[in-house]
Motif scaffolding. Structure first.
Motif, PDB file in Angstrom:
ATOM      1  N   LYS A   1       0.830  -1.203   0.000  1.00  0.00           N
ATOM      2  CA  LYS A   1       0.000   0.000   0.000  1.00  0.00           C
ATOM      3  C   LYS A   1       0.867   1.256   0.000  1.00  0.00           C
ATOM      4  O   LYS A   1       1.963   1.278   0.562  1.00  0.00           O
ATOM      5  CB  LYS A   1      -0.921   0.009   1.228  1.00  0.00           C
ATOM      6  N   ASP A   2       0.330   2.301  -0.633  1.00  0.00           N
ATOM      7  CA  ASP A   2       1.012   3.589  -0.597  1.00  0.00           C
ATOM      8  C   ASP A   2       0.514   4.388   0.605  1.00  0.00           C
ATOM      9  O   ASP A   2      -0.192   3.854   1.473  1.00  0.00           O
ATOM     10  CB  ASP A   2       0.852   4.337  -1.915  1.00  0.00           C
ATOM     11  N   THR A   3       0.865   5.673   0.681  1.00  0.00           N
ATOM     12  CA  THR A   3       0.528   6.457   1.863  1.00  0.00           C
ATOM     13  C   THR A   3      -0.948   6.816   1.955  1.00  0.00           C
ATOM     14  O   THR A   3      -1.387   7.326   2.991  1.00  0.00           O
ATOM     15  CB  THR A   3       1.378   7.746   1.913  1.00  0.00           C
ATOM     16  N   SER A   4      -1.732   6.565   0.910  1.00  0.00           N
ATOM     17  CA  SER A   4      -3.186   6.732   1.002  1.00  0.00           C
ATOM     18  C   SER A   4      -3.859   5.435   1.420  1.00  0.00           C
ATOM     19  O   SER A   4      -5.077   5.357   1.494  1.00  0.00           O
ATOM     20  CB  SER A   4      -3.759   7.191  -0.345  1.00  0.00           C
ATOM     21  N   HIS A   5      -3.058   4.404   1.679  1.00  0.00           N
ATOM     22  CA  HIS A   5      -3.527   3.065   2.045  1.00  0.00           C
ATOM     23  C   HIS A   5      -4.190   2.350   0.867  1.00  0.00           C
ATOM     24  O   HIS A   5      -4.966   1.420   1.059  1.00  0.00           O
ATOM     25  CB  HIS A   5      -4.473   3.110   3.246  1.00  0.00           C
ATOM     26  N   LYS A   6      -3.855   2.776  -0.336  1.00  0.00           N
ATOM     27  CA  LYS A   6      -4.333   2.102  -1.537  1.00  0.00           C
ATOM     28  C   LYS A   6      -3.338   1.010  -1.937  1.00  0.00           C
ATOM     29  O   LYS A   6      -2.126   1.220  -1.913  1.00  0.00           O
ATOM     30  CB  LYS A   6      -4.509   3.090  -2.688  1.00  0.00           C
ATOM     31  N   THR A   7      -3.861  -0.149  -2.318  1.00  0.00           N
ATOM     32  CA  THR A   7      -3.019  -1.242  -2.795  1.00  0.00           C
ATOM     33  C   THR A   7      -2.570  -0.919  -4.216  1.00  0.00           C
ATOM     34  O   THR A   7      -3.396  -0.755  -5.111  1.00  0.00           O
ATOM     35  CB  THR A   7      -3.800  -2.567  -2.770  1.00  0.00           C
ATOM     36  N   VAL A   8      -1.259  -0.819  -4.422  1.00  0.00           N
ATOM     37  CA  VAL A   8      -0.744  -0.327  -5.701  1.00  0.00           C
ATOM     38  C   VAL A   8      -0.081  -1.420  -6.531  1.00  0.00           C
ATOM     39  O   VAL A   8       0.542  -1.132  -7.549  1.00  0.00           O
ATOM     40  CB  VAL A   8       0.242   0.848  -5.484  1.00  0.00           C
ATOM     41  N   PHE A   9      -0.231  -2.674  -6.112  1.00  0.00           N
ATOM     42  CA  PHE A   9       0.224  -3.807  -6.909  1.00  0.00           C
ATOM     43  C   PHE A   9      -0.999  -4.648  -7.290  1.00  0.00           C
ATOM     44  O   PHE A   9      -1.936  -4.782  -6.496  1.00  0.00           O
ATOM     45  CB  PHE A   9       1.207  -4.687  -6.127  1.00  0.00           C
ATOM     46  N   PRO A  10      -1.014  -5.238  -8.473  1.00  0.00           N
ATOM     47  CA  PRO A  10      -2.157  -6.057  -8.910  1.00  0.00           C
ATOM     48  C   PRO A  10      -2.099  -7.453  -8.303  1.00  0.00           C
ATOM     49  O   PRO A  10      -1.775  -8.438  -8.979  1.00  0.00           O
ATOM     50  CB  PRO A  10      -1.985  -6.086 -10.429  1.00  0.00           C
ATOM     51  N   ILE A  11      -2.451  -7.563  -7.022  1.00  0.00           N
ATOM     52  CA  ILE A  11      -2.199  -8.819  -6.296  1.00  0.00           C
ATOM     53  C   ILE A  11      -3.036  -9.989  -6.813  1.00  0.00           C
ATOM     54  O   ILE A  11      -2.703 -11.146  -6.563  1.00  0.00           O
ATOM     55  CB  ILE A  11      -2.435  -8.639  -4.790  1.00  0.00           C
ATOM     56  N   PHE A  12      -4.143  -9.720  -7.516  1.00  0.00           N
ATOM     57  CA  PHE A  12      -4.968 -10.811  -8.039  1.00  0.00           C
ATOM     58  C   PHE A  12      -4.642 -11.108  -9.498  1.00  0.00           C
ATOM     59  O   PHE A  12      -5.332 -11.877 -10.155  1.00  0.00           O
ATOM     60  CB  PHE A  12      -6.452 -10.483  -7.877  1.00  0.00           C
ATOM     61  N   ASN A  13      -3.575 -10.501 -10.001  1.00  0.00           N
ATOM     62  CA  ASN A  13      -3.145 -10.684 -11.376  1.00  0.00           C
ATOM     63  C   ASN A  13      -2.119 -11.814 -11.443  1.00  0.00           C
ATOM     64  O   ASN A  13      -1.245 -11.938 -10.580  1.00  0.00           O
ATOM     65  CB  ASN A  13      -2.535  -9.363 -11.890  1.00  0.00           C
ATOM     66  N   THR A  14      -2.193 -12.640 -12.471  1.00  0.00           N
ATOM     67  CA  THR A  14      -1.251 -13.761 -12.598  1.00  0.00           C
ATOM     68  C   THR A  14       0.180 -13.290 -12.791  1.00  0.00           C
ATOM     69  O   THR A  14       1.127 -14.051 -12.572  1.00  0.00           O
ATOM     70  CB  THR A  14      -1.646 -14.673 -13.766  1.00  0.00           C
ATOM     71  N   GLY A  15       0.356 -12.033 -13.192  1.00  0.00           N
ATOM     72  CA  GLY A  15       1.708 -11.508 -13.391  1.00  0.00           C
ATOM     73  C   GLY A  15       2.341 -10.937 -12.144  1.00  0.00           C
ATOM     74  O   GLY A  15       3.479 -10.481 -12.174  1.00  0.00           O
ATOM     75  N   PHE A  16       1.622 -10.938 -11.033  1.00  0.00           N
ATOM     76  CA  PHE A  16       2.153 -10.401  -9.779  1.00  0.00           C
ATOM     77  C   PHE A  16       3.362 -11.227  -9.344  1.00  0.00           C
ATOM     78  O   PHE A  16       3.281 -12.447  -9.204  1.00  0.00           O
ATOM     79  CB  PHE A  16       1.054 -10.423  -8.719  1.00  0.00           C
ATOM     80  N   GLN A  17       4.495 -10.549  -9.107  1.00  0.00           N
ATOM     81  CA  GLN A  17       5.768 -11.254  -8.984  1.00  0.00           C
ATOM     82  C   GLN A  17       6.241 -11.504  -7.557  1.00  0.00           C
ATOM     83  O   GLN A  17       7.240 -12.178  -7.366  1.00  0.00           O
ATOM     84  CB  GLN A  17       6.864 -10.458  -9.725  1.00  0.00           C
ATOM     85  N   LEU A  18       5.549 -10.993  -6.539  1.00  0.00           N
ATOM     86  CA  LEU A  18       6.034 -11.156  -5.181  1.00  0.00           C
ATOM     87  C   LEU A  18       5.604 -12.519  -4.640  1.00  0.00           C
ATOM     88  O   LEU A  18       4.449 -12.736  -4.299  1.00  0.00           O
ATOM     89  CB  LEU A  18       5.523 -10.013  -4.296  1.00  0.00           C
ATOM     90  N   GLU A  19       6.535 -13.445  -4.583  1.00  0.00           N
ATOM     91  CA  GLU A  19       6.257 -14.829  -4.243  1.00  0.00           C
ATOM     92  C   GLU A  19       5.646 -14.954  -2.851  1.00  0.00           C
ATOM     93  O   GLU A  19       6.104 -14.339  -1.895  1.00  0.00           O
ATOM     94  CB  GLU A  19       7.560 -15.642  -4.304  1.00  0.00           C
ATOM     95  N   GLY A  20       4.597 -15.769  -2.758  1.00  0.00           N
ATOM     96  CA  GLY A  20       3.949 -16.010  -1.487  1.00  0.00           C
ATOM     97  C   GLY A  20       2.924 -14.971  -1.093  1.00  0.00           C
ATOM     98  O   GLY A  20       2.318 -15.079  -0.024  1.00  0.00           O
ATOM     99  N   MET A  21       2.716 -13.961  -1.944  1.00  0.00           N
ATOM    100  CA  MET A  21       1.776 -12.895  -1.609  1.00  0.00           C
ATOM    101  C   MET A  21       0.614 -12.803  -2.596  1.00  0.00           C
ATOM    102  O   MET A  21      -0.257 -11.946  -2.449  1.00  0.00           O
ATOM    103  CB  MET A  21       2.520 -11.550  -1.554  1.00  0.00           C
ATOM    104  N   GLN A  22       0.590 -13.684  -3.591  1.00  0.00           N
ATOM    105  CA  GLN A  22      -0.462 -13.639  -4.593  1.00  0.00           C
ATOM    106  C   GLN A  22      -1.825 -13.851  -3.926  1.00  0.00           C
ATOM    107  O   GLN A  22      -1.967 -14.661  -3.005  1.00  0.00           O
ATOM    108  CB  GLN A  22      -0.244 -14.702  -5.679  1.00  0.00           C
TER     109      GLN A  22
END
Length: 477
Positions: A72-93
């Motif tokens: 999340k950024d400083t507005s508390h908005k999630t700024v990564f596409p966590i439900f996208n198959t291209g999301f690259q942060l392992e273990g957080m999809q």
């Protein structure tokens, strides 16, 4: 079945005993709720509050949190596409859980909240490995590198901030949002009477409130001061070692805001609030090294005329060499770069000087003085303290390893030719990416992750029409 802590051997022998003592205190009825808190990517405390009976088992099992909190950024908005198959942060999809595990030695009872305990936590993935995005563990890793040199990191904090009378918390239905409307406030002092006793006496109720609560919390408070700007204050703290200075900073910020809110005030660590005649707030970080063998300050010079030991000069040179790359870790907000004004006491270039407040790196001490140290004046009080302190260690260690030379003292800091510090958040992000040493130490995936979050904030900022634009162009054109 073994607990999460036991399965992955996450505590030392000392921490296990501290946890058992904490359970005894809970069973004795000292606390009825415990806040399990971890510092997020911005250095803001997040977590869950558990009733006492659940807190006992959570010490060993940890507390599960959604991994979206880490993106999340400083507005508390999630700024990564966590439900996208291209999301690259392992273990957080898919917003999978991670686990926060208490550091039982950090436990405190909050003096302003009824029978409420507080404990600082570290973030782990489901397989027991430290979260690659956990900033407290980045600093732990930096501190660990000093073992090779037989040294401890020592730091003291000087923190400026503003406190206002809270006139309207803006809690009407239409005031919500991401972020919501800021509160309406009024001044506690007109400012510009720096360190005058009368100004202090007029704010004595606030100062006494903060003093009693912060000391009851166990923080090593040294002084409470009236700063130069309207409604601006400063607290200074005694030196602490290793990761503790950063732990102190996150607890301090959270504590001050909570104490003030409960008593009709609004405290902000924002660098430059939008009020008339404002003065920017800084976070000045005093740092040195202490020999593990005898506890002596390793920055103390042996010879007359020297300001630091050879080790201290190499460390100083590392801070100077990586000043631009580390800037975003010391000043991570768009607002923080509004400090840079002519002759404003905010450093504008990568230089050092002996006892000169206009320099980025102010060096204090000399032969026979036990407090020889470096004061870095580049930080703003919103900085994630784990990243700020880690940046200092990584930079200083590079100077020590390569025996870098900081050059001569800059006795005219605003005139000495030197590398200019970044003037915007965007420039600072580019400087971090270009710094091979800091990128390698932090890890390129972490640098990419942090830059993505900060660039999302810049993108949102650029979409807003400012009052300056409206005033400048609306009538003219």
């Amino acid at each position: 079945m073994a607990s999460f802590v036991d399965r992955f051997d996450l505590w030392t022998v000392e921490q296990r005993e501290q946890a058992r003592e904490l359970v005894r205190r809970i069973e004795a009825g000292e606390v009825e709720t415990v806040r399990f808190a971890f510092p997020d990517q911005h250095g803001i405390l997040r977590g869950k509050t558990l009733v006492a009976s659940e807190a006992k088992s959570a010490l060993w099992e940890g507390v599960n949190m959604t991994s979206t909190l880490l993106v999340k950024d400083t507005s508390h908005k999630t700024v990564f596409p966590i439900f996208n198959t291209g999301f690259q942060l392992e273990g957080m999809q898919g917003g999978a859980d991670f686990t926060i595990v208490a550091d039982p030695g950090s436990f405190r009872i909050l003096p302003w909240a009824n029978k409420t305990g507080w404990v600082l936590c570290d973030a782990y993935m489901a397989d027991g490995k430290p979260s690659p995005l956990a900033t407290r563990q980045i600093l732990q890793r930096a501190v660990k590198q000093l073992d090779e040199y037989g040294l401890d990191f020592v730091a003291g904090l000087e923190v400026e901030f503003h406190v206002f009378k809270l006139d309207d918390p803006r809690m009407a239905l239409g005031d919500s949002g991401q972020p919501g409307e800021p509160p309406r406030v009024s001044l506690l002092s007109h400012g510009h009477q720096y360190l005058t006793e009368l100004r202090y006496d007029r704010a004595d109720h606030l100062m006494e409130l903060l003093r009693t609560q912060l000391q009851a919390l166990g923080l090593p408070l040294r002084s409470l001061e009236i700063e130069f700007g309207p409604s601006q204050f400063e607290l200074t703290f005694g030196p602490t070692v290793g990761v503790l200075p950063a732990d102190l900073m996150v607890l301090l910020r959270s504590a001050v805001k909570q104490i003030c809110q409960r008593n009709g005030y609004h405290a902000t660590f924002m660098c430059r609030p939008r009020i008339p005649n404002v003065m920017s707030s800084g976070w000045h970080l005093h740092q040195s090294m202490r020999r593990k063998s005898d506890g002596v300050n390793a920055f103390m010079p042996d010879e007359e005329g020297q300001v630091l030991s050879p080790l201290g000069m190499h460390y100083l040179a590392g801070l100077k060499a990586h000043a631009c790359g580390a800037a975003v870790l010391a000043s991570p907000t768009i607002n923080g770069y509004r400090r840079y004004r002519p002759f404003s006491l905010a450093p504008d270039r990568a230089i050092w000087a002996r006892d000169n407040r206009a320099a980025m790196l102010r060096v204090l001490g000399g032969p026979g003085q036990s407090a020889s140290r470096i004061e870095n004046r580049v930080g703003e009080p919103t900085a994630n303290p784990y990243l700020y302190l880690a940046s200092q260690l990584f930079a200083g260690l590079d100077g020590m390893k390569n025996k870098l030379d900081p050059g001569p003292s800059a006795d005219a800091p605003y005139e000495t030719p030197a590398e200019q510090l970044p003037r915007s958040l965007g420039d600072a992000l580019q400087a971090l990416r270009a710094d091979a040493c800091l990128t390698a130490q932090l890890g390129k995936p972490f640098v990419d992750y942090l830059c993505h979050i900060k660039e999302a904030e810049i993108a949102r900022f650029n979409l807003e029409v400012s009052e300056w634009e409206q005033r400048e162009y609306f009538d003219m054109f």
